[in-house]
Design a protein around this motif. Structure first.
Motif, mmCIF file in Angstrom:
data_model
loop_
_atom_site.group_PDB
_atom_site.id
_atom_site.type_symbol
_atom_site.label_atom_id
_atom_site.label_comp_id
_atom_site.label_asym_id
_atom_site.label_seq_id
_atom_site.Cartn_x
_atom_site.Cartn_y
_atom_site.Cartn_z
ATOM 1 N N PHE A 36 -4.743 6.788 -2.601
ATOM 2 C CA PHE A 36 -3.935 5.673 -2.144
ATOM 3 C C PHE A 36 -4.025 4.526 -3.134
ATOM 4 O O PHE A 36 -4.907 4.512 -4.013
ATOM 5 C CB PHE A 36 -4.309 5.238 -0.724
ATOM 6 N N ASN A 91 -0.944 -2.560 9.608
ATOM 7 C CA ASN A 91 -1.203 -1.311 8.906
ATOM 8 C C ASN A 91 -0.583 -0.117 9.601
ATOM 9 O O ASN A 91 -1.261 0.779 10.078
ATOM 10 C CB ASN A 91 -2.711 -1.100 8.763
ATOM 11 N N VAL A 92 0.726 -0.111 9.663
ATOM 12 C CA VAL A 92 1.461 1.021 10.210
ATOM 13 C C VAL A 92 2.109 1.750 9.040
ATOM 14 O O VAL A 92 2.749 1.139 8.196
ATOM 15 C CB VAL A 92 2.543 0.530 11.194
ATOM 16 N N LEU A 93 1.927 3.041 8.984
ATOM 17 C CA LEU A 93 2.445 3.829 7.874
ATOM 18 C C LEU A 93 3.891 4.243 8.128
ATOM 19 O O LEU A 93 4.232 4.683 9.230
ATOM 20 C CB LEU A 93 1.597 5.084 7.670
ATOM 21 N N TYR A 145 -3.425 0.143 -3.362
ATOM 22 C CA TYR A 145 -3.193 -1.092 -2.621
ATOM 23 C C TYR A 145 -2.547 -2.166 -3.496
ATOM 24 O O TYR A 145 -2.334 -3.286 -3.057
ATOM 25 C CB TYR A 145 -4.490 -1.622 -2.009
ATOM 26 N N PHE A 187 0.434 5.755 -0.168
ATOM 27 C CA PHE A 187 -0.508 6.843 0.106
ATOM 28 C C PHE A 187 0.139 8.188 -0.217
ATOM 29 O O PHE A 187 1.339 8.364 -0.021
ATOM 30 C CB PHE A 187 -0.883 6.857 1.599
ATOM 31 N N ARG A 201 -4.958 -6.016 1.245
ATOM 32 C CA ARG A 201 -6.415 -5.919 1.172
ATOM 33 C C ARG A 201 -7.050 -7.225 1.640
ATOM 34 O O ARG A 201 -6.701 -8.307 1.184
ATOM 35 C CB ARG A 201 -6.812 -5.623 -0.271
ATOM 36 N N TRP A 227 -0.202 -3.687 5.083
ATOM 37 C CA TRP A 227 -1.487 -4.359 5.218
ATOM 38 C C TRP A 227 -2.093 -4.665 3.868
ATOM 39 O O TRP A 227 -2.441 -3.787 3.106
ATOM 40 C CB TRP A 227 -2.442 -3.494 6.015
ATOM 41 N N ASN A 229 0.815 -1.213 0.000
ATOM 42 C CA ASN A 229 0.000 0.000 0.000
ATOM 43 C C ASN A 229 0.849 1.263 0.000
ATOM 44 O O ASN A 229 1.863 1.338 0.694
ATOM 45 C CB ASN A 229 -0.887 0.031 1.248
#
Lengths: 111, 119
Positions: B48, B106-108, B50, B33, B98, B96, B31
């Motif tokens: 964003f 899901n840590v950016l 994925y 963004f 889909r 993360w 992912n």
């Protein structure tokens, strides 16, 4: 649309004091995260709390989550001048991975 | 360490110019963004992606487009820059996938940001 609101917008404390920042959000979340941003730089992840957790600790950080009130708080204990930064809460939507940020709290720790 | 690299730290462009902001990540994240950050408004999600060639609109996609031809690279395009697009642009990536249920992934990871000024 912004899903998160933080307060206070700015906070100034003395070194050694605790700093508390609050975050409220509007929709259901999968998890909530806190990030830190030093001036003019990118954000750095601090801590994640899942929607089924109520409290989490990491070093001098303590995060709480109240899903019934749709709110979270970040406590930094025994603050240091190096903690001076902006802090953002970030909400991950249920069923997705879209991450929405609050407007942030600017923390200034005086030495 | 995961690294997200944004090609330009500072750009100055003129109204009407086409602007490309490039972002590259080196840890095989699915992912990616693009956010813009403005004082008092926090970070707002523009687009964003994925997966390669996949994209979804965020909260403020108007005036922007994106391209993801390779997994590691996500480009933000301003077709005709306007002064209200003067901002700090932040790229981020995450693991993360889909449909994955483990929210812990899901840590950016953010790049250092690109500060764009449109005159």
């Amino acid at each position: 649309s912004q899903q998160g609101e933080e307060d206070p917008q700015a906070l100034s404390i003395q070194e050694g004091e605790n700093a508390t920042m609050n975050c409220s959000y509007k929709t259901s979340i999968n998890n909530l995260q806190w990030y830190r941003q030093n001036s003019g730089r990118g954000l750095v992840h601090l801590i994640l709390i899942r929607s089924n957790e109520r409290e989490k600790h990491s070093g001098r950080l303590r995060v709480t989550l109240d899903t019934s009130k749709k709110s979270s708080s970040l406590l930094i204990t025994a603050s240091r001048a190096a903690d001076t930064a902006s802090y953002f809460c970030a909400m991950v939507n249920t069923g997705g991975f879209k991450t929405i940020f609050g407007a942030g709290t600017r923390l200034f720790v005086k030495a | 360490d995961v690294k997200v690299t944004q090609s330009s730290r500072y750009l100055v462009k003129r109204t009407g110019e086409k602007v490309f902001l490039e972002c590259v990540q080196d840890m095989d994240h699915e992912n990616m963004f693009w956010y813009r950050q403005d004082p008092g408004l926090g970070l707002r999600l523009i687009y964003f992606s994925y997966d390669v060639k996949m994209k979804e609109k965020g909260d403020i996609p108007e005036g922007y487009s994106v391209s993801r031809e390779k997994k590691e690279r996500f480009s933000l395009i301003l077709e005709s820059a306007s002064t209200n697009q003067t901002s700090m642009y932040l790229c981020a990536s995450s693991l993360w996938a889909r449909g994955q249920r483990d929210s812990g992934a899901n840590v950016l990871t953010f790049g250092a940001g690109s500060r764009l000024t449109v005159l």
